[in-house]
Design a protein around this motif. Structure first.
Motif, short mmCIF file in Angstrom:
data_model
loop_
_atom_site.label_atom_id
_atom_site.label_comp_id
_atom_site.label_asym_id
_atom_site.label_seq_id
_atom_site.Cartn_x
_atom_site.Cartn_y
_atom_site.Cartn_z
N SER A 2 -5.99 28.10 57.67
CA SER A 2 -6.95 29.25 57.85
C SER A 2 -6.07 30.58 57.93
O SER A 2 -5.14 30.89 58.29
CB SER A 2 -7.58 29.04 59.17
N ILE A 3 -6.93 31.67 57.60
CA ILE A 3 -6.48 33.14 57.64
C ILE A 3 -6.30 33.36 59.10
O ILE A 3 -6.81 32.65 60.14
CB ILE A 3 -7.60 34.07 56.85
N ASP A 4 -5.63 34.64 59.33
CA ASP A 4 -5.66 35.28 60.74
C ASP A 4 -7.20 34.99 61.34
O ASP A 4 -8.15 35.04 60.73
CB ASP A 4 -5.45 36.65 60.74
N PRO A 5 -7.03 34.34 62.74
CA PRO A 5 -8.36 34.14 63.57
C PRO A 5 -9.34 35.41 63.50
O PRO A 5 -10.50 35.22 63.44
CB PRO A 5 -7.85 33.64 64.65
N ALA A 10 -14.28 38.10 61.68
CA ALA A 10 -14.94 39.43 61.17
C ALA A 10 -15.64 38.76 59.76
O ALA A 10 -16.56 39.32 59.62
CB ALA A 10 -14.03 40.47 60.77
N LEU A 11 -15.11 37.83 58.83
CA LEU A 11 -15.51 37.67 57.61
C LEU A 11 -16.86 36.97 57.99
O LEU A 11 -17.85 37.06 57.27
CB LEU A 11 -14.59 36.93 56.78
N ARG A 12 -16.76 35.94 58.64
CA ARG A 12 -17.95 35.28 59.08
C ARG A 12 -19.26 35.69 59.74
O ARG A 12 -20.25 35.87 59.32
CB ARG A 12 -17.57 33.90 60.15
#
Length: 81
Positions: A2-5, A10-12
């Motif tokens: 996964s990308i940075d948590p 933020a994206l979600r």
């Protein structure tokens, strides 16, 4: 992987707001976009072997401004050699 948590949350969150309201917002100025976006940006980032791409929507004003700025920067590079 996964990308940075924080980036993932933020994206979600931005995707969830757009899905709930049915309104897209310009990624540059955050103004609501009526109808289809005039263009899209491009974010590319890597984490290890993983490459992620995101194409956020842009309004007409921001798409035009970013495109003209990029074209001007490219022209300057061509002139300088």
């Amino acid at each position: 992987m996964s990308i940075d948590p924080i980036a993932d949350v933020a994206l979600r969150a931005s995707t969830t707001v757009a899905e709930e309201t049915g309104v897209l917002h310009c990624d540059a100025c955050n103004e609501p976009i009526e109808g289809e976006p005039a263009g899209s940006g491009l974010y590319v980032w890597t984490r290890g072997d993983e490459v992620r791409y995101e194409e956020p929507p842009l309004c007409m004003c921001c798409a035009t401004a970013i495109g003209v700025t990029a074209l001007a920067a490219w022209s300057v590079e061509e002139e300088e050699g």
